[in-house]
Design a protein around this motif. Structure first.
Motif, PDB file in Angstrom:
ATOM      1  N   ASP A 241       9.708   9.619 -14.411  1.00 18.10           N
ATOM      2  CA  ASP A 241      10.239  10.906 -13.944  1.00 18.10           C
ATOM      3  C   ASP A 241      11.327  10.735 -12.888  1.00 18.10           C
ATOM      4  OD1 ASP A 241      10.387  13.619 -14.254  1.00 18.10           O
ATOM      5  OD2 ASP A 241       8.771  14.086 -12.858  1.00 18.10           O
ATOM      6  N   GLY A 242      12.090   9.659 -13.016  1.00 24.85           N
ATOM      7  CA  GLY A 242      13.243   9.463 -12.142  1.00 24.85           C
ATOM      8  C   GLY A 242      12.927   8.938 -10.756  1.00 24.85           C
ATOM      9  N   LYS A 243      11.721   8.383 -10.557  1.00 22.50           N
ATOM     10  CA  LYS A 243      11.383   7.840  -9.236  1.00 22.50           C
ATOM     11  C   LYS A 243      12.352   6.726  -8.853  1.00 22.50           C
ATOM     12  CE  LYS A 243       6.382   8.636  -9.207  1.00 22.50           C
ATOM     13  NZ  LYS A 243       5.058   7.987  -9.101  1.00 22.50           N
ATOM     14  N   PRO A 244      12.851   6.743  -7.617  1.00 24.03           N
ATOM     15  CA  PRO A 244      13.749   5.660  -7.199  1.00 24.03           C
ATOM     16  C   PRO A 244      12.970   4.380  -6.904  1.00 24.03           C
ATOM     17  CG  PRO A 244      13.378   7.166  -5.372  1.00 24.03           C
ATOM     18  CD  PRO A 244      12.688   7.771  -6.569  1.00 24.03           C
ATOM     19  N   ILE A 245      13.630   3.258  -7.051  1.00 28.99           N
ATOM     20  CA  ILE A 245      13.040   1.973  -6.676  1.00 28.99           C
ATOM     21  C   ILE A 245      13.013   1.878  -5.151  1.00 28.99           C
ATOM     22  CG2 ILE A 245      13.368  -0.534  -6.755  1.00 28.99           C
ATOM     23  CD1 ILE A 245      14.713  -0.112  -9.498  1.00 28.99           C
ATOM     24  N   GLU A 246      11.912   1.388  -4.617  1.00 31.36           N
ATOM     25  CA  GLU A 246      11.759   1.249  -3.166  1.00 31.36           C
ATOM     26  C   GLU A 246      12.131  -0.182  -2.767  1.00 31.36           C
ATOM     27  OE1 GLU A 246       7.999   1.134  -0.109  1.00 31.36           O
ATOM     28  OE2 GLU A 246       8.019   2.753  -1.605  1.00 31.36           O
ATOM     29  N   TRP A 247      13.169  -0.302  -1.953  1.00 32.25           N
ATOM     30  CA  TRP A 247      13.675  -1.623  -1.567  1.00 32.25           C
ATOM     31  C   TRP A 247      13.176  -2.021  -0.183  1.00 32.25           C
ATOM     32  CZ3 TRP A 247      16.667  -4.808  -4.636  1.00 32.25           C
ATOM     33  CH2 TRP A 247      17.121  -4.248  -5.827  1.00 32.25           C
ATOM     34  N   HIS A 248      12.805  -3.298  -0.052  1.00 40.19           N
ATOM     35  CA  HIS A 248      12.385  -3.848   1.240  1.00 40.19           C
ATOM     36  C   HIS A 248      13.191  -5.112   1.517  1.00 40.19           C
ATOM     37  CE1 HIS A 248       8.689  -1.388   1.959  1.00 40.19           C
ATOM     38  NE2 HIS A 248       8.816  -1.206   0.655  1.00 40.19           N
ATOM     39  N   GLN A 249      13.602  -5.251   2.747  1.00 40.32           N
ATOM     40  CA  GLN A 249      14.373  -6.436   3.118  1.00 40.32           C
ATOM     41  C   GLN A 249      13.531  -7.698   2.993  1.00 40.32           C
ATOM     42  OE1 GLN A 249      17.677  -6.322   3.784  1.00 40.32           O
ATOM     43  NE2 GLN A 249      17.645  -8.574   3.770  1.00 40.32           N
ATOM     44  N   GLU A 250      12.243  -7.587   3.390  1.00 41.75           N
ATOM     45  CA  GLU A 250      11.374  -8.764   3.325  1.00 41.75           C
ATOM     46  C   GLU A 250       9.919  -8.330   3.183  1.00 41.75           C
ATOM     47  OE1 GLU A 250       9.995 -12.379   6.299  1.00 41.75           O
ATOM     48  OE2 GLU A 250      12.137 -11.849   6.221  1.00 41.75           O
ATOM     49  N   LEU A 251       9.201  -8.982   2.272  1.00 40.32           N
ATOM     50  CA  LEU A 251       7.758  -8.800   2.115  1.00 40.32           C
ATOM     51  C   LEU A 251       7.141 -10.170   1.871  1.00 40.32           C
ATOM     52  CD1 LEU A 251       7.531  -5.699  -0.297  1.00 40.32           C
ATOM     53  CD2 LEU A 251       7.015  -5.725   2.150  1.00 40.32           C
ATOM     54  N   ASN A 252       5.881 -10.316   2.281  1.00 42.18           N
ATOM     55  CA  ASN A 252       5.225 -11.588   1.965  1.00 42.18           C
ATOM     56  C   ASN A 252       4.937 -11.683   0.471  1.00 42.18           C
ATOM     57  OD1 ASN A 252       3.220  -9.651   1.933  1.00 42.18           O
ATOM     58  ND2 ASN A 252       1.709 -10.916   3.005  1.00 42.18           N
ATOM     59  N   SER A 253       4.425 -10.581  -0.116  1.00 41.16           N
ATOM     60  CA  SER A 253       4.155 -10.526  -1.555  1.00 41.16           C
ATOM     61  C   SER A 253       4.239  -9.074  -1.997  1.00 41.16           C
ATOM     62  CB  SER A 253       2.768 -11.094  -1.864  1.00 41.16           C
ATOM     63  OG  SER A 253       2.330 -10.698  -3.151  1.00 41.16           O
ATOM     64  N   THR A 254       5.044  -8.800  -3.006  1.00 43.41           N
ATOM     65  CA  THR A 254       5.172  -7.414  -3.478  1.00 43.41           C
ATOM     66  C   THR A 254       3.859  -6.922  -4.085  1.00 43.41           C
ATOM     67  OG1 THR A 254       6.075  -8.195  -5.596  1.00 43.41           O
ATOM     68  CG2 THR A 254       7.658  -7.590  -3.872  1.00 43.41           C
ATOM     69  N   ASN A 255       3.104  -7.813  -4.735  1.00 40.73           N
ATOM     70  CA  ASN A 255       1.817  -7.406  -5.299  1.00 40.73           C
ATOM     71  C   ASN A 255       0.826  -7.025  -4.204  1.00 40.73           C
ATOM     72  OD1 ASN A 255       2.409  -7.576  -8.009  1.00 40.73           O
ATOM     73  ND2 ASN A 255       0.790  -9.039  -8.481  1.00 40.73           N
ATOM     74  N   ILE A 256       0.721  -7.863  -3.179  1.00 40.04           N
ATOM     75  CA  ILE A 256      -0.206  -7.570  -2.079  1.00 40.04           C
ATOM     76  C   ILE A 256       0.186  -6.273  -1.391  1.00 40.04           C
ATOM     77  CG2 ILE A 256      -0.963  -8.351   0.196  1.00 40.04           C
ATOM     78  CD1 ILE A 256      -0.896 -11.196  -0.870  1.00 40.04           C
ATOM     79  N   PHE A 257       1.479  -6.079  -1.205  1.00 42.08           N
ATOM     80  CA  PHE A 257       1.958  -4.844  -0.580  1.00 42.08           C
ATOM     81  C   PHE A 257       1.516  -3.629  -1.391  1.00 42.08           C
ATOM     82  CE2 PHE A 257       5.123  -1.471  -0.210  1.00 42.08           C
ATOM     83  CZ  PHE A 257       5.198  -1.299   1.160  1.00 42.08           C
ATOM     84  N   MET A 258       1.679  -3.696  -2.714  1.00 44.31           N
ATOM     85  CA  MET A 258       1.315  -2.564  -3.567  1.00 44.31           C
ATOM     86  C   MET A 258      -0.194  -2.341  -3.614  1.00 44.31           C
ATOM     87  SD  MET A 258       3.894  -0.921  -4.908  1.00 44.31           S
ATOM     88  CE  MET A 258       3.795  -0.352  -6.591  1.00 44.31           C
ATOM     89  N   LEU A 259      -0.963  -3.407  -3.538  1.00 46.59           N
ATOM     90  CA  LEU A 259      -2.418  -3.268  -3.544  1.00 46.59           C
ATOM     91  C   LEU A 259      -2.931  -2.673  -2.233  1.00 46.59           C
ATOM     92  CD1 LEU A 259      -3.457  -6.618  -5.260  1.00 46.59           C
ATOM     93  CD2 LEU A 259      -3.849  -4.319  -6.172  1.00 46.59           C
ATOM     94  N   ASN A 260      -2.255  -2.971  -1.142  1.00 46.58           N
ATOM     95  CA  ASN A 260      -2.722  -2.519   0.172  1.00 46.58           C
ATOM     96  C   ASN A 260      -2.200  -1.139   0.557  1.00 46.58           C
ATOM     97  OD1 ASN A 260      -4.152  -4.878   0.538  1.00 46.58           O
ATOM     98  ND2 ASN A 260      -2.522  -5.894   1.691  1.00 46.58           N
TER      99      ASN A 260
END
Length: 487
Positions: free
Chosen positions: A237-256
């Motif tokens: 539905d047109g959701k924008p991509i969320e950009w981060h300059q730095e993350l330890n792990s994108t999967n862990i970020f999404m799970l938390n």
């Protein structure tokens, strides 16, 4: 007066043909079809079948471009859709008007259609009924005649023949992008084409412009000709991509973090990425590292299928970048990718001749009755470098340059195309044949498996994404990559 025009004028004086056409609901629709108006054929039946799978329209709005005899519009109106229809052939508009009255349905009709130069008039004519939940078009797909080849009359040509240069499917894409108010939020397009060169590339072209696409119906006509109907919609539905300059792990970020289904996060720098068996995933500057929150209903399809489909989505993005037919659209397209060494290595890797391009990792979390599924994908975009493990970058195998942002948009379209549970684009398993062909590309290099020292030959995959192997005596189903080694 040239022969095609003379023939067309003569045919207008011929008696219209009466046709009793049966739609996908086994209802008889009585039609009176003039000779220069397109009658219902196999392509009409295929598009009608795709619409009928949606069930009752319940007053949702549908626009048919190029209505011809009115068969599709009348069938949709009978099934609860509020239909607007148009055609550039005035006789088609007259025929559809009369056929709607014959079958006691109400349609909003106007004469007109897409133009090569400007479509402001078309957009204005449609906007009074817009936004539409569904826009359908049985695209003119005959190849334009060359030189002195026989031509159709002007009205027949407009309804049946694609145009030179930019095709009608691309012109429609331009119109929808320029006039987004024509399509309702969450709405979709249904486009039908044949498997000629232009038709095979059409989904890639729509992906390049930020649309998700999915084949929802096919009809094999024999002699190598195939009709395809695909749905196109805005990813999640047109959701924008969320950009981060730095993350330890994108999967862990999404799970938390609390995130909705379809959310995507991308890290420009990922410091602690992980792959299968908790191995380190090296993300170099400029490479892609991103994760998606998927619908828990997909978990019924097993992790193996999701990971293999994710690998296929990376290859689809590569196809769109290089302007090739999508790998997921037909296994034949995957066979030709083998010439470039593009393949899937079970259970979750994408390879090229020079080395590994991408890896995919599914992770889940259960808290009470709430289930979270996250798909992480790492893709090497930069050129290969000298490491112990062979790596290959997307830029090593393409002729054109692509930025991280451009690749993220294409991959997001590919993920939505294979995973989004869209109400107007039913999920299918038809892309499993493509997955197996891409795995075969890898196996054709003489690759085999060792399981705890025992050599296995790979013969196929199950619907759950498991490997069907043979140990020389018995068939063996393998679902655990931890005990396997590719040799």
């Amino acid at each position: 007066m040239s022969d095609p025009i003379f023939r067309e004028v003569e045919s207008q004086n011929a008696k219209a043909k009466e046709i009793n056409w049966k739609n996908s609901s086994d209802e008889i629709i009585s039609l009176l079809v003039p000779t220069t108006v397109y009658p219902p054929r196999e392509d009409t039946a295929l598009l009608d079948h795709c619409i009928s799978k949606l069930g009752d329209g319940n007053g949702k709005k549908l626009l048919e471009i190029g209505c011809g005899s009115g068969a599709l519009s009348i069938s949709a109106a009978r099934n609860g859709w509020k239909v607007t229809a148009c055609d550039i052939n005035p006789l088609a508009v007259v025929a559809t008007t009369g056929n709607a009255e014959r079958n006691k349905v109400n349609l909003n009709l106007f004469e007109g259609g897409l133009e090569v130069e400007s479509n402001s008039d078309f957009a204005q004519l449609c906007e009074s009924d817009a936004p539409f939940d569904l826009i359908i078009w049985n695209l003119p797909y005959l190849t334009p005649p060359l030189g002195e080849e026989p031509r159709l009359g002007p009205m027949e040509d407009a309804g049946l023949v694609d145009r030179d240069g930019v095709g009608w499917g691309e012109i429609l894409l331009s119109v929808i992008n320029q006039t987004p108010t024509l399509l309702k939020s969450g709405g979709a397009m249904y486009l039908l084409h044949t498997n000629n060169t232009r038709g095979n590339l059409l989904q890639s072209i729509w992906r390049q412009s930020g649309w998700a696409t999915r084949i929802i119906g096919e009809d094999d006509l024999g002699d190598g000709e195939r009709l395809t109907c695909f749905s196109a919609w805005k990813p999640f539905d047109g959701k924008p991509i969320e950009w981060h300059q730095e993350l330890n792990s994108t999967n862990i970020f999404m799970l938390n973090e609390r995130r909705e289904i379809g959310d995507c996060v991308v890290a420009i720098k990922q410091t602690d990425g992980r792959g299968q068996r908790n191995r380190e995933w090296i993300t170099r500057d400029g490479d892609f590292a991103g994760s998606w929150r998927l619908d828990p209903e997909l978990y019924d399809k097993q992790i193996g299928v999701i990971q293999l489909s994710a690998a296929l989505s990376v290859i689809d993005a590569y196809c769109a970048i290089t302007n090739r037919p999508l790998a997921s659209s037909h296994w034949i397209n995957c066979a030709t990718l083998g010439e470039q060494g593009i393949s899937i290595r079970w259970p979750n890797d994408v390879w090229a001749e020079e080395g590994k391009i991408a890896g995919c990792l599914i992770e889940g979390r259960q808290v009470g009755e709430k289930q979270t599924i996250v798909l992480g994908i790492g893709v090497n975009l930069k050129s290969k470098d000298k490491q112990e493990f062979p790596l290959c970058g997307i830029r090593d195998i393409i002729d054109n340059e692509i930025t991280l942002e451009e690749f993220a948009i294409l991959l997001n379209c590919s993920i939505a195309s294979l995973f989004e549970l869209h109400p107007l684009a039913q999920l299918t398993t038809r892309h499993y044949n493509s997955i197996w062909q891409l795995m075969s590309n890898y196996l054709s290099k003489g690759k085999g498996l060792l399981q705890e020292g025992e050599k296995l030959s790979v013969n196929g995959i199950t619907e759950e994404g498991e490997l069907l192997c043979h140990d020389g005596v018995d068939v063996r189903i393998v679902n655990n990559s931890f005990t396997l080694e590719w040799v």
